[in-house]
Design an enzyme around this catalytic site. Structure first.
Site, mmCIF file in Angstrom:
data_model
loop_
_atom_site.group_PDB
_atom_site.id
_atom_site.type_symbol
_atom_site.label_atom_id
_atom_site.label_comp_id
_atom_site.label_asym_id
_atom_site.label_seq_id
_atom_site.Cartn_x
_atom_site.Cartn_y
_atom_site.Cartn_z
ATOM 1 N N ARG A 122 -21.311 20.195 16.186
ATOM 2 C CA ARG A 122 -20.924 18.782 16.130
ATOM 3 C C ARG A 122 -19.421 18.646 16.320
ATOM 4 O O ARG A 122 -18.644 19.333 15.684
ATOM 5 C CB ARG A 122 -21.351 18.208 14.781
ATOM 6 C CG ARG A 122 -21.366 16.707 14.767
ATOM 7 C CD ARG A 122 -22.176 16.244 13.576
ATOM 8 N NE ARG A 122 -21.714 14.976 13.090
ATOM 9 C CZ ARG A 122 -21.987 14.517 11.890
ATOM 10 N NH1 ARG A 122 -22.692 15.240 11.053
ATOM 11 N NH2 ARG A 122 -21.571 13.334 11.528
ATOM 12 N N ARG A 145 -24.698 12.347 14.307
ATOM 13 C CA ARG A 145 -25.782 13.311 14.105
ATOM 14 C C ARG A 145 -26.861 13.134 15.169
ATOM 15 O O ARG A 145 -27.462 14.086 15.635
ATOM 16 C CB ARG A 145 -26.412 13.084 12.733
ATOM 17 C CG ARG A 145 -25.774 13.886 11.641
ATOM 18 C CD ARG A 145 -26.449 13.565 10.332
ATOM 19 N NE ARG A 145 -25.580 13.906 9.220
ATOM 20 C CZ ARG A 145 -25.611 15.080 8.602
ATOM 21 N NH1 ARG A 145 -26.451 16.001 8.954
ATOM 22 N NH2 ARG A 145 -24.795 15.327 7.610
ATOM 23 N N HIS A 180 -33.791 21.827 6.452
ATOM 24 C CA HIS A 180 -32.451 22.405 6.429
ATOM 25 C C HIS A 180 -31.483 21.239 6.645
ATOM 26 O O HIS A 180 -31.063 20.961 7.752
ATOM 27 C CB HIS A 180 -32.338 23.436 7.551
ATOM 28 C CG HIS A 180 -30.994 24.090 7.633
ATOM 29 N ND1 HIS A 180 -30.434 24.771 6.590
ATOM 30 C CD2 HIS A 180 -30.095 24.181 8.651
ATOM 31 C CE1 HIS A 180 -29.254 25.249 6.962
ATOM 32 N NE2 HIS A 180 -29.028 24.896 8.198
#
Ligand code: APR
Length: 309
Positions: free
Chosen positions: A82, A88, A175
């Site tokens: 990122r 995201r 996760h």
């Protein structure tokens, strides 16, 4: 015959997985990347460590996917980290596109392989890989839950000043922010963690585990964790190559287990030469069951966003 393992993405995680596999002489390794020179240079450098470290494994770097032919396992670490300004969702879509293009090549050149996904966001990338590959569910799995478990075990060992090997931790779910460190299944030398630490301390450990990846990024600034992630990926590769049938938490395809369906999510599973040999159901508290459902909902939302790419 020496097994062959391909690693896609010769960045921090991919190169470390290659080194770990080679040093233990577990397999001959092919390291693939789209950047010219990087896999070749790193592979040659690792090969030249062989005479002093004492391994004979072959490590080959290439930009040509056809060289993954005959690999038993393909570890996928290709992806973007990122970047500032990137949401995201942007990262999710970008990495889903990269994953799909990588999987096309795996399908073409290593159609009998097992795919071990490392690229984040892990559960969704594993789902994307499974869909794009058309492989049976058991031949596609994801690494990160083992990493989350390792982080939780580390924090407990640090807190109690006990050897890490005496800690048996458990982490399920996604996760990400909704991962579930399973306190009810965590013990030190057989003693429940709830008898060893206060609720406040346990809560702190749970939160630190959830933020384990972000904590490393906040130190490194320009990259994310790779020593522990590569150790976990190499461990899973070893388990499969040696057909250990060990129970490992992994991102696996749920088909009714734990009341979950049609998604990849972190669950304990038996791992062997065929990949995921079976999912193991453990007792969870009602609170943990609800958390697992919430985790599943979040993963499915992400999976949906990648459907039409
Ligand atoms: N095919 C092959 N390699 C690719 C492709 C592709 N289509 N797209 C990108 N890559 C390569 C990049 O060139 C880079 O060398 O993937 C590599 C990624 O390496 P790093 O940027 O160093 O990232 P790394 O820290 O290794 O993490 C890789 O694993 O833990 C996860 O969140 C992490 O998703 C990330 C992945």
């Amino acid at each position: 015959m020496t097994p062959k393992v391909a690693i896609i993405g010769a960045g921090n995680v991919g190169a470390e997985v290659a080194r770990r596999l080679a040093e233990k002489e577990l397999a001959d390794v092919v390291l693939v990347d789209i950047i010219e020179g990087i896999p070749q240079g790193k592979a040659l450098d690792m090969l030249q460590a062989g005479p002093v470290v004492g391994y004979n494994s072959q490590i080959h770097g290439t930009n040509d996917f056809s060289e993954i032919q005959d690999s038993q396992i393909v570890v996928v670490t290709a992806g973007l980290a990122r970047k500032p300004g990137m949401s995201r969702d942007d990262l999710l879509k970008k990495n889903a596109q990269i994953t799909k293009s990588v999987i096309e090549n795996i399908k073409k050149f290593a159609p009998e392989s097992i795919i071990l996904m490392v690229t984040n966001p892990l559960d969704t990338m594993t789902y994307v890989a499974w869909k794009a590959s058309g492989f049976p569910e058991k031949r596609v799995l994801g690494m990160a839950p083992l990493l989350d478990l390792a982080r939780m075990a580390t924090f407990i060992a640090l807190e109690l000043k006990v050897p890490v090997t005496s800690v048996s931790a458990m982490v399920l779910g996604t996760h990400g922010d909704l991962m579930i460190p399973v306190v009810s299944q965590t013990a030190v030398s057989g003693k429940p963690i709830t008898e060893l630490l206060s609720k406040e301390k346990i809560d702190q450990i749970v939160e630190r585990t959830r933020g384990g990846g972000a904590e490393i990024v906040s130190y490194l600034k320009t990259g994310s964790a790779y020593y522990a992630p590569s150790a976990c990926a190499a461990y899973m590769v070893e388990s499969m190559l040696k057909d250990k049938q060990e129970i490992i938490v992994a991102s696996v395809f749920a088909d009714g287990e734990y009341g979950l369906k049609d998604l990849y999510i972190g669950l304990p599973a038996k791992i062997g030469k065929n990949g995921v040999e079976g999912i193991v159901e453990i007792a969870l508290t009602d609170k943990e069951k609800v958390a697992l459902e919430q985790s599943a909902t979040a993963i499915k939302e992400n999976n949906k966003k990648c459907e039409k790419l």
